[in-house]
Motif scaffolding. Structure first.
Motif, PDB file in Angstrom:
ATOM      1  N   GLY A  21      28.751  15.232  64.618  1.00  0.00           N
ATOM      2  CA  GLY A  21      29.246  14.028  65.300  1.00  0.00           C
ATOM      3  C   GLY A  21      29.074  12.742  64.531  1.00  0.00           C
ATOM      4  N   ALA A  22      28.474  12.786  63.333  1.00  0.00           N
ATOM      5  CA  ALA A  22      28.304  11.563  62.544  1.00  0.00           C
ATOM      6  C   ALA A  22      29.618  11.205  61.867  1.00  0.00           C
ATOM      7  N   ALA A  27      27.241   9.370  57.704  1.00  0.00           N
ATOM      8  CA  ALA A  27      26.675  10.635  57.232  1.00  0.00           C
ATOM      9  C   ALA A  27      26.380  10.568  55.741  1.00  0.00           C
ATOM     10  N   GLU A  28      27.287   9.971  54.990  1.00  0.00           N
ATOM     11  CA  GLU A  28      27.098   9.852  53.548  1.00  0.00           C
ATOM     12  C   GLU A  28      25.857   9.026  53.227  1.00  0.00           C
ATOM     13  N   PHE A  62      20.086   9.569  59.892  1.00  0.00           N
ATOM     14  CA  PHE A  62      21.275   9.138  60.633  1.00  0.00           C
ATOM     15  C   PHE A  62      20.895   8.610  62.016  1.00  0.00           C
ATOM     16  N   ILE A  63      20.019   9.332  62.715  1.00  0.00           N
ATOM     17  CA  ILE A  63      19.587   8.900  64.053  1.00  0.00           C
ATOM     18  C   ILE A  63      18.891   7.554  63.983  1.00  0.00           C
ATOM     19  N   ASP A  64      17.991   7.381  62.995  1.00  0.00           N
ATOM     20  CA  ASP A  64      17.268   6.110  62.847  1.00  0.00           C
ATOM     21  C   ASP A  64      18.241   4.960  62.580  1.00  0.00           C
TER      22      ASP A  64
END
Length: 385
Positions: A21-22, A27-28, A62-64
């Motif tokens: 889902g990113a 994501a990169e 990614f979450i952070d």
């Protein structure tokens, strides 16, 4: 550290984050952060499952980043939702912001970004688009700049010279994305000029207006650069030129000459010439002498060599050029132009090729390559800017 292994795993890890889902850009960034972490950690503690380790680390990154971005946007939304303040007495808060944004603790790039955000009123997204970087990257840059000036004493703001340098950097970024940085720099400098009667502020504003007046003639329809000597002067904005000259004359009358006033005087002489061959190069050399005395800048002396070549002949220009370090940016391009003016087309063509190889941007590289090709075809002389 097996860098080949890291490179081979990168596409797979990136694909997993996207499938989770990113968006690709986020994501990169997360994968790159995870790779940096792997380079730091793996030599002392290699994982049993390198791919699994990278996926976990990248997803956490990614979450952070997503949480931080969400929190930042929430803060901006709350600020935007605040009611407009009621009537208040005039204050110098805006002027104070100029000087805080140009604090000596900040790097030039951070100072420019913070000025655009705090004084210019641009959103983080607009600034990021103008600088062609991800919004998250620009948000971090601005956040670090705010933290820097938040941790220092407020009696150490940047001086007028530093503020003007920041505004000059903004102007030189030109325009891209949704934000015209050249126009934004002019707007900000107008505000500053209205707030303080400093002749160098007026000098910088005049310089910006005189350069901006030629904007429509600088780029050809195919996107290539158009040299000053062959620009269509009918496209120059005479209203901006008149305003710039008027502001410059008022500043010079205060007899406190500074580098921006001297640069504006040179720009005014170019703007005043109905045609390239009518340019008053003798006066331009005199102003370059003033500018060199003020700045002791090798770049100024390089530009002066071009003016000397126009005023006193190519041989005189080459003699002035020989006194400078040949590693200077644009040195080879200037040498090529002066050799062409001197009639040595073979040497000029070779130097244009060398200059193209050293060019810092594609437009300049293509321009110099075309000059070399023209001389190799034995075309007519062509004056450069």
């Amino acid at each position: 550290m097996d860098e080949a292994l890291l490179r081979s795993l990168t596409p797979a890890v990136l694909g997993i984050l996207v499938r989770r889902g990113a968006d690709f850009a986020a994501a990169e960034d997360a994968v790159q952060d995870a790779l940096v972490e792997a380079i730091r950690v793996w030599p002392a503690d290699p994982p049993r499952d390198p791919k699994g380790w990278l996926v976990t680390a990248a997803w956490r990154k990614f979450i952070d980043a997503t949480r931080a971005e969400t929190a930042r946007k929430r803060r901006e939304d709350l600020i935007d939702a605040e009611p407009a303040p009621g009537p208040a007495q005039d204050s110098d808060d805006t002027l104070q912001l100029y000087f805080l944004c140009a604090h000596p603790s900040l790097t030039p790039s951070s100072a420019v970004a913070l000025t655009l955000r705090a004084v210019g009123g641009l959103t983080t997204r607009q600034i990021a688009q103008a600088y062609l970087v991800p919004e998250a990257t620009m948000a971090q840059r601005i956040s670090r700049a705010k933290k820097t000036i938040g941790d220092v004493r407020f009696d150490q703001p940047g001086d007028v010279a530093t503020v003007l340098r920041v505004l000059y950097l903004v102007f030189n970024e030109g325009y891209s994305g949704d934000v015209d940085l050249a126009a934004e720099a002019i707007r900000l400098t107008r505000q500053l000029a209205a707030a303080i009667g400093h002749p160098e502020v007026s000098g910088l504003l005049a310089l910006m207006l005189l350069h901006h007046a030629r904007r429509a003639s600088r780029i050809a329809a195919d996107g290539s650069l158009v040299a000053l000597a062959v620009q269509d002067r009918r496209k120059w904005d005479t209203t901006l030129i008149a305003e710039g000259v008027e502001i410059l004359q008022a500043a010079l009358a205060k007899d406190q000459l500074g580098e921006f006033q001297a640069q504006a005087a040179i720009a005014a002489l170019h703007a005043d010439a109905p045609a390239a061959e009518e340019t008053d190069w003798v006066q331009i050399v005199e102003w370059y002498d003033e500018l060199a005395a003020l700045t002791d800048s090798p770049v100024v002396r390089l530009n002066r060599a071009v003016a000397v070549g126009e005023a006193d002949g190519a041989r005189a220009g080459l003699k002035a050029l020989a006194e400078l370090d040949d590693s200077l940016p644009r040195y080879t391009a200037v040498a090529a132009y002066l050799h062409e003016r001197d009639g040595d087309l073979r040497t000029a063509a070779r130097l244009y090729v060398e200059a193209a190889e050293k060019a810092s941007n594609l437009a300049e590289r293509e321009y110099l390559t075309r000059q070399a090709a023209r001389l190799n075809r034995k075309g007519p002389p062509h004056s450069g800017e």
